[in-house]
Design a protein around this motif. Sequence first.
Motif, PDB file in Angstrom:
ATOM      1  N   ASN A   1       0.842  -1.195   0.000  1.00  0.00           N
ATOM      2  CA  ASN A   1       0.000   0.000   0.000  1.00  0.00           C
ATOM      3  C   ASN A   1       0.877   1.245   0.000  1.00  0.00           C
ATOM      4  O   ASN A   1       1.218   1.789   1.045  1.00  0.00           O
ATOM      5  CB  ASN A   1      -0.915  -0.025   1.232  1.00  0.00           C
ATOM      6  N   LEU A   2       1.250   1.706  -1.183  1.00  0.00           N
ATOM      7  CA  LEU A   2       2.217   2.788  -1.336  1.00  0.00           C
ATOM      8  C   LEU A   2       1.548   4.012  -1.936  1.00  0.00           C
ATOM      9  O   LEU A   2       0.858   3.922  -2.955  1.00  0.00           O
ATOM     10  CB  LEU A   2       3.358   2.341  -2.245  1.00  0.00           C
ATOM     11  N   ALA A   3       1.783   5.179  -1.329  1.00  0.00           N
ATOM     12  CA  ALA A   3       1.137   6.401  -1.792  1.00  0.00           C
ATOM     13  C   ALA A   3       1.507   6.725  -3.232  1.00  0.00           C
ATOM     14  O   ALA A   3       0.649   7.101  -4.036  1.00  0.00           O
ATOM     15  CB  ALA A   3       1.502   7.567  -0.873  1.00  0.00           C
ATOM     16  N   VAL A   4       2.800   6.592  -3.589  1.00  0.00           N
ATOM     17  CA  VAL A   4       3.210   6.981  -4.942  1.00  0.00           C
ATOM     18  C   VAL A   4       2.739   5.982  -5.993  1.00  0.00           C
ATOM     19  O   VAL A   4       2.744   6.289  -7.187  1.00  0.00           O
ATOM     20  CB  VAL A   4       4.744   7.166  -5.034  1.00  0.00           C
ATOM     21  N   ALA A   5       2.333   4.776  -5.569  1.00  0.00           N
ATOM     22  CA  ALA A   5       1.879   3.766  -6.523  1.00  0.00           C
ATOM     23  C   ALA A   5       0.361   3.711  -6.641  1.00  0.00           C
ATOM     24  O   ALA A   5      -0.160   2.967  -7.474  1.00  0.00           O
ATOM     25  CB  ALA A   5       2.409   2.383  -6.120  1.00  0.00           C
ATOM     26  N   ARG A   6      -0.360   4.502  -5.858  1.00  0.00           N
ATOM     27  CA  ARG A   6      -1.823   4.439  -5.891  1.00  0.00           C
ATOM     28  C   ARG A   6      -2.462   5.159  -7.074  1.00  0.00           C
ATOM     29  O   ARG A   6      -3.570   4.790  -7.478  1.00  0.00           O
ATOM     30  CB  ARG A   6      -2.400   4.962  -4.570  1.00  0.00           C
ATOM     31  N   PRO A   7      -1.858   6.206  -7.660  1.00  0.00           N
ATOM     32  CA  PRO A   7      -2.482   6.804  -8.851  1.00  0.00           C
ATOM     33  C   PRO A   7      -2.730   5.757  -9.927  1.00  0.00           C
ATOM     34  O   PRO A   7      -1.955   4.806 -10.092  1.00  0.00           O
ATOM     35  CB  PRO A   7      -1.447   7.852  -9.293  1.00  0.00           C
ATOM     36  N   THR A   8      -3.815   5.933 -10.672  1.00  0.00           N
ATOM     37  CA  THR A   8      -4.309   4.873 -11.549  1.00  0.00           C
ATOM     38  C   THR A   8      -4.104   5.136 -13.033  1.00  0.00           C
ATOM     39  O   THR A   8      -4.395   4.253 -13.848  1.00  0.00           O
ATOM     40  CB  THR A   8      -5.824   4.689 -11.311  1.00  0.00           C
ATOM     41  N   TRP A   9      -3.605   6.312 -13.429  1.00  0.00           N
ATOM     42  CA  TRP A   9      -3.575   6.701 -14.830  1.00  0.00           C
ATOM     43  C   TRP A   9      -2.488   5.970 -15.618  1.00  0.00           C
ATOM     44  O   TRP A   9      -2.486   6.004 -16.850  1.00  0.00           O
ATOM     45  CB  TRP A   9      -3.400   8.209 -14.927  1.00  0.00           C
ATOM     46  N   TYR A  10      -1.581   5.310 -14.949  1.00  0.00           N
ATOM     47  CA  TYR A  10      -0.442   4.662 -15.596  1.00  0.00           C
ATOM     48  C   TYR A  10       0.012   3.491 -14.721  1.00  0.00           C
ATOM     49  O   TYR A  10      -0.285   3.452 -13.522  1.00  0.00           O
ATOM     50  CB  TYR A  10       0.728   5.657 -15.740  1.00  0.00           C
ATOM     51  N   PRO A  11       0.724   2.531 -15.289  1.00  0.00           N
ATOM     52  CA  PRO A  11       1.343   1.494 -14.451  1.00  0.00           C
ATOM     53  C   PRO A  11       2.527   2.077 -13.686  1.00  0.00           C
ATOM     54  O   PRO A  11       3.229   2.963 -14.190  1.00  0.00           O
ATOM     55  CB  PRO A  11       1.801   0.442 -15.464  1.00  0.00           C
ATOM     56  N   SER A  12       2.738   1.606 -12.487  1.00  0.00           N
ATOM     57  CA  SER A  12       3.821   2.138 -11.661  1.00  0.00           C
ATOM     58  C   SER A  12       4.453   1.017 -10.854  1.00  0.00           C
ATOM     59  O   SER A  12       3.805   0.028 -10.505  1.00  0.00           O
ATOM     60  CB  SER A  12       3.305   3.237 -10.723  1.00  0.00           C
ATOM     61  N   ALA A  13       5.736   1.199 -10.563  1.00  0.00           N
ATOM     62  CA  ALA A  13       6.472   0.230  -9.749  1.00  0.00           C
ATOM     63  C   ALA A  13       7.453   0.977  -8.870  1.00  0.00           C
ATOM     64  O   ALA A  13       7.970   2.039  -9.250  1.00  0.00           O
ATOM     65  CB  ALA A  13       7.209  -0.772 -10.634  1.00  0.00           C
ATOM     66  N   LEU A  14       7.693   0.428  -7.700  1.00  0.00           N
ATOM     67  CA  LEU A  14       8.650   1.004  -6.752  1.00  0.00           C
ATOM     68  C   LEU A  14       9.733  -0.029  -6.490  1.00  0.00           C
ATOM     69  O   LEU A  14       9.453  -1.129  -6.014  1.00  0.00           O
ATOM     70  CB  LEU A  14       7.944   1.408  -5.459  1.00  0.00           C
ATOM     71  N   ALA A  15      10.970   0.323  -6.826  1.00  0.00           N
ATOM     72  CA  ALA A  15      12.098  -0.595  -6.688  1.00  0.00           C
ATOM     73  C   ALA A  15      12.818  -0.359  -5.368  1.00  0.00           C
ATOM     74  O   ALA A  15      13.204   0.766  -5.056  1.00  0.00           O
ATOM     75  CB  ALA A  15      13.069  -0.418  -7.852  1.00  0.00           C
TER      76      ALA A  15
END
Length: 658
Positions: free
Chosen positions: A600-614
């Motif tokens: 549950n990551l704040a920067v990964a919650r936007p939905t307009w694009y795929p996102s990943a946190l390394a």
Amino acid sequence: MRPFDGWTPVPPPVSFDKMMNFPGLKKRLSSLSLVGAGLVVSACTQPSPAVSPPRPMVAPPVSETGLPTVPSVRDAPIDVRVRYPAENQLLSSRDSNFVLGSLGSGDVSLAINGQSVPVAPNGAFLAWLPNPAASALRYDLVVARGADTLRRTVRVRVPVRTPLAGTATLRVDSGSVLPARGMWAKRDDYVRVSLRAPANATVMVQGSDSVMRPLTPPLSRGNGVVAATTDAKGDDVTSVFAIDMAAHLLADSARAPRLMAIRGSDTVRLNVPLVRVLPVDTRMLAMLRSRSTVGSDTDRVVNARPIVDGTYKWMLLNGTIVEVTGRSQGYTRIRLDGTLDVWVDSDDLVVLPEGTAMPRRVTGGFRVTPGAEWVDVAISTGDRPAHQVEPDGRTLVLTLYGVQANPEISPIFGNDTLVRRISWEQVTSDRVRVTLTLSQPVFGWQSIWDESRRLFVLRVRRPPLVDAANPLRGLTIAVDPGHPPAGATGPTGLYEGDAVFPVGEQVAALLRARGATVVMTRTSLAPVGLAERGVTARRANAHAFISIHLNALPDGVNPFTANGTSTLFYHQHSEPLARVVQEELVKRFGLRDLGVHYQNLAVARPTWYPSALAEGLFLMLPEQESAMRDPAFQRKYAEGLVVGLERYFRLLAPVLAP
């Protein structure tokens, strides 16, 4: 690197955490760093007589697996710096914890509380030690080089637990009383009343009906015997006694509820905080209003959770009107429909005047309007609905809460090729499920309220057109160097936000070289808010979001067995991106593969694009912190991220090929 016939192969790098168990560690660290370098030089410069004609050997490129050798620092002044724990740090671990810092020079020995601790060649150290005894809450460091000895003490604290003995005068833990102050509930809601007291006591509660009800201790599994917690000396024998009571029995100030603990002739009486009972004959309504001032109203969602202080699950639109059904510990419980209550931060809503009526939400037709970059699915609902959107492969499932469906004929304009089918189901009397079947995997979406037309709009994003030979050309990528604020710090003081910033700059350079447009969420070492990062990416119409981080561990977790590389995501449609990024980083770093995880990551919650946190590696380990100071390794990290992005978008190319 494959060895040639007659040549001595270069051994793989030896990680610092594995060397922790080696005897004669300090000597081996020095010799390994020198001998390893010598082997590389000889292999690269000396031809083998067994090979004819001789072939020159090339030094390993930056992308070869492994971490760089920790540089050696010798004969430098001893400078003891303990990065963790800080002076008077409160430890939350039960039995063991880590201590990390640096000594200024690698040619010294270190003992902490009498236990020998390895020192890396650059003077960094990381120790895993038993917690100090309660009678001596401190870490005593002794650093020696030859005849010189330097001492340093770091005092720590542990949580104070009121001892509750099984004998002598009866004492209870008054700070453990539940419910807490400020609780709201419906009249017949069950409210937990509890108290920590000696296990051999009897605990009762008296409600507004004057009935005395016993609180019961927990039962151990299966045998019905009371479970008590006992300290090492037997001086603290406690149990948490509890009962669930109807809220109205705890709400009468004229007959305020009381707790009583009894043992023999001793009795302890305590007041129970009153519970505010919500009205039965009318609803208490509130309007959701996010405190965020970042971005447009669409960006300012209110995050809802399944339990108090739990993980975020629902992202609700500003202005949504909901029923209030409870309040506890700074959170307010709201009703989404007849069978689902969730919790939001109490500061993220405004209670409406008494007597305010709940809006009626009934759907009209579903209208699909194609555009060049997205498709709008508009649903007339009369007022903002609470909702949830869940991607699943080639479907988007939209759940509308507190809504009744009455769709008329729903035309589809433009014969769109993305949204192939829409189906709906009235799951309960006030919950509607709308399923969108797409011709391609879900790429992104956005929930919008159109105030002028009173429509809920689900904007479904089209995947970009991708050239398989140059998969990043023409795309916009958001690069997010993680932190500040917050973040981890390594043994020699390298701060996570500073360490990942040059990696982000190298990612940006590599992306631009591949024809991509880059949006940096952070262009300096100054702090940037978490919500701002997502808004920046959405406004730039980013096609992907990659966040760069370094990991750390909480108290009580052994860093020598729990470190490695991991990649995280939030929405299901981002998992394929996270997976290929993880594979590329593991391939380059050679560290333990901790896998790909939902988080549950704040920067990964936007939905307009795929996102990943390394989470590339663990900054708290000396060899991994040292690697992050190396420009060549920073580039290796950047290469892994960029190649992962290339692989992900190349997966889209066959789907979109004519």
